[in-house]
Design an enzyme around this catalytic site. Structure first.
Site, PDB file in Angstrom:
ATOM      1  N   TRP A   1       0.854  -0.992   0.181  1.00 49.60           N
ATOM      2  CA  TRP A   1       0.072   0.043  -0.138  1.00 49.60           C
ATOM      3  C   TRP A   1       0.926   1.147  -0.142  1.00 49.60           C
ATOM      4  O   TRP A   1       0.435   2.188  -0.201  1.00 49.60           O
ATOM      5  CB  TRP A   1      -1.113   0.075   1.266  1.00 49.60           C
ATOM      6  CG  TRP A   1      -0.420   0.096   2.624  1.00 49.60           C
ATOM      7  CD1 TRP A   1       0.778  -0.524   2.945  1.00 49.60           C
ATOM      8  CD2 TRP A   1      -0.698   1.160   3.387  1.00 49.60           C
ATOM      9  NE1 TRP A   1       0.932   0.209   4.430  1.00 49.60           N
ATOM     10  CE2 TRP A   1       0.109   1.154   4.514  1.00 49.60           C
ATOM     11  CE3 TRP A   1      -1.689   2.289   3.535  1.00 49.60           C
ATOM     12  CZ2 TRP A   1      -0.056   1.973   5.798  1.00 49.60           C
ATOM     13  CZ3 TRP A   1      -1.662   3.145   4.638  1.00 49.60           C
ATOM     14  CH2 TRP A   1      -0.792   3.030   5.620  1.00 49.60           C
ATOM     15  N   ASP A   2       2.029   0.899   0.335  1.00 48.51           N
ATOM     16  CA  ASP A   2       3.258   2.117   0.395  1.00 48.51           C
ATOM     17  C   ASP A   2       2.932   2.969  -1.037  1.00 48.51           C
ATOM     18  O   ASP A   2       3.112   4.267  -0.974  1.00 48.51           O
ATOM     19  CB  ASP A   2       4.431   1.750   0.262  1.00 48.51           C
ATOM     20  CG  ASP A   2       4.968   0.777   1.357  1.00 48.51           C
ATOM     21  OD1 ASP A   2       3.821   0.182   1.896  1.00 48.51           O
ATOM     22  OD2 ASP A   2       5.950   0.591   1.726  1.00 48.51           O
TER      23      ASP A   2
ATOM     24  N   GLU B   1       0.994  -2.022  12.827  1.00 44.97           N
ATOM     25  CA  GLU B   1       1.227  -3.535  12.874  1.00 44.97           C
ATOM     26  C   GLU B   1       1.712  -4.081  14.332  1.00 44.97           C
ATOM     27  O   GLU B   1       1.732  -5.338  14.670  1.00 44.97           O
ATOM     28  CB  GLU B   1       2.178  -4.104  11.936  1.00 44.97           C
ATOM     29  CG  GLU B   1       1.630  -3.638  10.442  1.00 44.97           C
ATOM     30  CD  GLU B   1       2.303  -4.234   9.311  1.00 44.97           C
ATOM     31  OE1 GLU B   1       3.820  -4.146   9.619  1.00 44.97           O
ATOM     32  OE2 GLU B   1       2.329  -4.034   8.218  1.00 44.97           O
TER      33      GLU B   1
ATOM     34  N   LYS C   1       3.432   1.503  16.094  1.00 42.86           N
ATOM     35  CA  LYS C   1       4.400   1.148  15.297  1.00 42.86           C
ATOM     36  C   LYS C   1       4.714   2.500  14.260  1.00 42.86           C
ATOM     37  O   LYS C   1       5.933   2.988  13.983  1.00 42.86           O
ATOM     38  CB  LYS C   1       4.451   0.191  14.339  1.00 42.86           C
ATOM     39  CG  LYS C   1       5.584  -0.280  13.320  1.00 42.86           C
ATOM     40  CD  LYS C   1       5.167  -1.586  12.533  1.00 42.86           C
ATOM     41  CE  LYS C   1       6.309  -1.735  11.631  1.00 42.86           C
ATOM     42  NZ  LYS C   1       5.930  -2.855  10.776  1.00 42.86           N
ATOM     43  N   GLN C   2       3.342   2.832  13.837  1.00 46.06           N
ATOM     44  CA  GLN C   2       3.389   4.046  12.895  1.00 46.06           C
ATOM     45  C   GLN C   2       2.199   4.765  12.778  1.00 46.06           C
ATOM     46  O   GLN C   2       1.111   4.286  13.477  1.00 46.06           O
ATOM     47  CB  GLN C   2       3.591   3.216  11.448  1.00 46.06           C
ATOM     48  CG  GLN C   2       2.749   2.391  10.807  1.00 46.06           C
ATOM     49  CD  GLN C   2       3.144   1.630   9.759  1.00 46.06           C
ATOM     50  OE1 GLN C   2       3.737   0.371   9.924  1.00 46.06           O
ATOM     51  NE2 GLN C   2       3.063   2.068   8.636  1.00 46.06           N
TER      52      GLN C   2
HETATM   53  C1  BGC Z   1       4.944  -1.225   7.442  1.00 48.86           C
HETATM   54  C2  BGC Z   1       3.702  -1.327   6.255  1.00 48.86           C
HETATM   55  C3  BGC Z   1       4.446  -1.309   5.123  1.00 48.86           C
HETATM   56  C4  BGC Z   1       5.741  -2.399   4.839  1.00 48.86           C
HETATM   57  C5  BGC Z   1       6.323  -2.171   3.680  1.00 48.86           C
HETATM   58  C6  BGC Z   1       5.915  -2.361   7.261  1.00 48.86           C
HETATM   59  O1  BGC Z   1       6.935  -2.346   8.081  1.00 48.86           O
HETATM   60  O2  BGC Z   1       4.580  -1.438   8.634  1.00 48.86           O
HETATM   61  O3  BGC Z   1       3.008  -0.404   6.455  1.00 48.86           O
HETATM   62  O4  BGC Z   1       3.573  -1.622   4.199  1.00 48.86           O
HETATM   63  O5  BGC Z   1       6.772  -2.192   5.888  1.00 48.86           O
HETATM   64  O6  BGC Z   1       7.110  -0.968   3.453  1.00 48.86           O
END
Ligand code: BGC
Length: 761
Positions: free
Chosen positions: A354-355, A483, A595-596
């Site tokens: 999804w990035d 996550e 996490k984000q």
């Molecule tokens: C992130 C995801 C991301 C993936 C690839 C993961 O660490 O939590 O949001 O899509 O990395 O960049």
């Protein structure tokens, strides 16, 4: 030890250390959207290295590896393949093989010139008898013809006359370091080595992609002898060229390589095409090919450069990000996408996440022609049938796009992500709105995008859960962008975006009915849409439950988030960070640490729907609990910090990704670069410091200057206009450099930009 030198346009390594080789190999990666190489040495290197050559779209379905199989898991994880090594040139000087893992040398320097997109190296090789030889190399992967790579390798003997042997070669016998079962992914097809031209053709197992690489060469000086070489059952072809260099003169070898695959050419003709292209390249010559390549990069920099004055590391950092994004994706092929590591390493398989929609799209919209961003949307539209299949497999309706994919099939194999991180569907729909609002081009929306909107809406309707006691729709058992928690109920971000997705679909259908009745009819017919279904989309959207805590005045990341022991990152022992390396997974899941960007991601996407007070309260609550252990995180917080007037904080967060790889912030640059988060760094400047938004389809800017900088500037492509925004101590200056006059909003007031006239505020 090596030194990373600060420079505005170059990444320079001075001195060599074996321990840091992988790190610098990652930094010196280069690419042209069709292929990429890590910054490996051309000559032999027996020390620790990740030799990496990757070809866009050529992947292998590596059998899934999991502890305990769960129904619905994908069979494979698609891996972008380490492909034929075409940069190799073995060099033997007076009988001694040049190998910096073993031999003596000094004055090592490796640099990536981002302006011209070329990798250069130089060092002095010291022979066993103490004789010295100055060695240098240059190589570029052509942006003008993405099938071509050109290398110039020079050996100058400083102490005496020398016998030099060059063996330029192609090696198809390569493996992925990250293969799940140590399997070889390539089969040999055929090869040929002749004095003037050699080729090797390899085919991927299972996916049957055929790749042919051919090279020819030119030597400045006298060729005393040349002899073709074939090794490793034909997978290695080369030519042994013997020459002499008199003291003080250089022997210079040019290697012209063409790499083609049957993604673009007929399988039967690959060898012929590769050889023809290599020969033509040689006839054209290094400098003309380089000029054509540079011209392409000049255009990229003209449109997409960001300048920062008074801060060289910051300048270097942002250019590095812009450079690597353009190496990864050139946008001419809707079958391609952007892997989190691009062509710089093997981790994450080189697949699409999804990035792309959540981060990268903004970058390409702002810095390149609209077709390039459009191709990213077409990619998903082309995968719609596979997304429907994916949804069926999980027992839902409509389309669920994969979390990770190469060809539309899901290949992520952790249940909490594959089955639960469903918010990706909304990001894909959101990208359609983003593109349409930004470019003003409605064709994609009404011809293709609407199918994606309807099918993702069908998915949401079948995935929600009606709660009669509360009379609301809920989404249970999900993983949000954070996550560090799985299987949560009512992740605010997921619910918000599902609600939005459904509403946008309804609004678009109504809009089409009114403005594009022909397209509306066709779409209703094609997708079998009934009036009741549209009402249902609206109903589910209206009834969507969005958890909040009234007392704190915040949106709740998910049900029960406040039941967790509330702690701040600042209260953690720094030794505990990063949590994902120091804590057990169980401990992470139970903690409140994020996490984000999660709630904040929603505040960013649907930026117009929330007040400054709401943004401020949520920022103040969530930022201190966020560990930013995804490189995608700080940019979103930085943009919101800028918006709520936390200028210093915005800058501090910006710094966390601006030089993430250059400063090896996460200690993982060896694996490759964080390509997708590089788009986030660009966003922090343009959307954060520049305050750019699209409001009612109008460009709006509210620039400010971080105090650490003397000034900065960026250009944006917006609706056939190229607009330069410069900010310094005296405020902002706007200049319409290309295109017709346009009304925009500057600090909320309408301003008409006219060609060539600077507008200051
Ligand atoms: C992130 C995801 C991301 C993936 C690839 C993961 O660490 O939590 O949001 O899509 O990395 O960049």
């Amino acid at each position: 030890m090596s030194l990373l030198i600060e420079n505005e346009w170059k990444i320079i390594q001075e001195g060599f250390s074996k321990e840091e080789n992988r790190f610098y190999e990652s930094l010196m990666s280069t690419g042209n959207g069709r292929m990429g190489t890590r910054g490996n040495h051309e000559e032999d290197y027996s020390g620790d290295t990740l030799k990496g050559t990757y070809i866009a779209g050529v992947y292998y379905p590596d059998k899934t590896r999991v502890g305990w199989w769960k129904n619905g898991y994908p069979e494979y994880f698609a891996k972008v393949l380490n492909a034929v090594d075409f940069i190799g040139i073995r060099v033997i000087i007076d009988g001694e093989t040049v190998d910096l893992g073993k031999c003596s040398f000094k004055d090592y320097r490796r640099e990536l010139d981002m302006k011209e997109s070329i990798v250069r190296r130089s060092f002095t090789f010291i022979g066993k008898d103490g004789s010295e030889y100055s060695i240098s190399s240059e190589r570029f992967l052509s942006y003008a013809d993405p099938d071509l790579a050109v290398i110039k390798y020079s050996v100058k003997s400083l102490s005496k006359d020398a016998n030099i042997v060059f063996i330029p070669f192609l090696n198809g016998d390569v493996r992925n370091e990250d293969a799940n079962y140590d399997e070889k992914f390539w089969d040999y097809v055929k090869s040929s080595a002749e004095n003037n031209i050699s080729y090797v053709t390899m085919r991927t197992r299972k996916t049957n992609f055929t790749v042919s690489a051919a090279f020819t060469w030119k030597l400045e000086g006298i060729t005393e002898a040349s002899e073709p070489i074939v090794d490793r059952n034909g997978e290695y072809v080369g030519v042994k060229i013997s020459t002499k260099a008199e003291k003080g003169t250089a022997a210079v070898l040019e290697k012209y390589v063409a790499v083609v695959s049957d993604r673009y050419y007929d399988t039967k003709e690959l060898e012929e095409v590769a050889q023809r292209k290599a020969r033509t390249a040689k006839d054209t010559g290094f400098s003309s090919l380089f000029d054509a390549h540079k011209a392409k990069w000049e255009n990229i920099w003209h449109m997409g450069d960001v300048t920062i004055s008074g801060d060289i590391p910051a300048q270097q950092g942002i250019r590095f990000n812009i450079y690597q994004l353009n190496c990864t994706y050139s946008g001419d092929d809707p079958r391609l996408n952007i892997g989190p590591k691009g062509f710089t390493g093997e981790k994450y398989g080189g697949s699409t996440y999804w990035d792309t929609e959540a981060y990268c799209l903004y970058f390409y919209l702002g810095t390149r022609e609209p077709e390039i961003a459009r191709n990213l949307l077409v990619y998903r539209h082309n995968h719609l049938e596979k997304a429907k299949e994916n949804s069926r497999k999980l027992g839902t309706r409509g389309a669920l796009y994969p979390m990770v994919t190469m060809n539309g099939e899901e290949c992520h194999n952790e249940w909490e992500i594959t089955f639960e991180e469903i918010h990706r569907n909304a990001a894909i729909s959101y990208a359609i709105k983003n593109y349409t609002d930004y470019t003003g081009d409605e064709n994609y929306l009404i011809e293709k995008g609407i199918d994606v909107l309807v099918e993702t809406s069908r998915y949401w309707v079948s995935r929600v859960n009606y709660n009669p006691q509360k009379d609301v729709m809920m989404i249970l058992g999900v993983t949000g962008p954070n996550e560090y928690e799985n299987n949560v109920n009512n992740n605010w971000y997921t619910n918000l975006m599902a609600k939005w997705n459904l509403k946008y679909t309804v609004d678009t259908l109504n809009y089409m009915k009114d403005k594009y009745p022909g397209h509306y009819e066709a779409c209703v017919e094609r997708l079998g849409i009934k009036e009741e279904e549209i009402k249902e989309f609206q109903h589910v959207s209206d009834k969507m439950y969005l958890p909040e805590d009234k007392e704190l005045g915040i949106f709740l990341q998910q049900d029960g988030y406040l039941d967790k022991e509330q702690k701040l990152v600042s209260e953690l022992d720094p030794e505990d960070l990063p949590l994902n390396k120091k804590w057990s997974w169980d401990r992470i899941l139970r903690s409140c640490f994020i996490k984000q960007a999660d709630v904040l991601q929603g505040l960013w996407f649907l930026n117009d729907q929330f007040t400054l007070e709401e943004k401020t309260r949520n920022f103040d609550f969530y930022e201190p609990r966020t560990v930013h252990e995804s490189s995608l995180s700080p940019c979103v917080y930085s943009i919101i910090a800028a918006e709520i007037g936390r200028v210093e904080k915005a800058y501090e967060l910006y710094l966390r990704t601006a030089r993430l790889d250059l400063d090896n912030y996460n200690k993982d640059t060896d694996d490759g670069l964080h390509i997708t988060s590089m788009a986030g760094t660009w966003m922090s400047i343009v959307y954060g410091f520049g305050g750019m938004r699209i409001r009612n389809r109008k460009l709006s800017l509210k620039p400010f200057k971080p105090s650490a900088w003397k000034g900065y500037s960026f250009r944006i492509m917006f609706r056939d206009r190229l607009i330069k925004v410069s900010v310094d101590d005296n405020g902002a200056t706007l200049l319409l450099e290309e295109g017709e006059p346009i009304d925009i909003l500057l600090f909320d007031s309408t301003v008409t930009l006219k060609p060539g006239i600077e507008y200051r505020k």
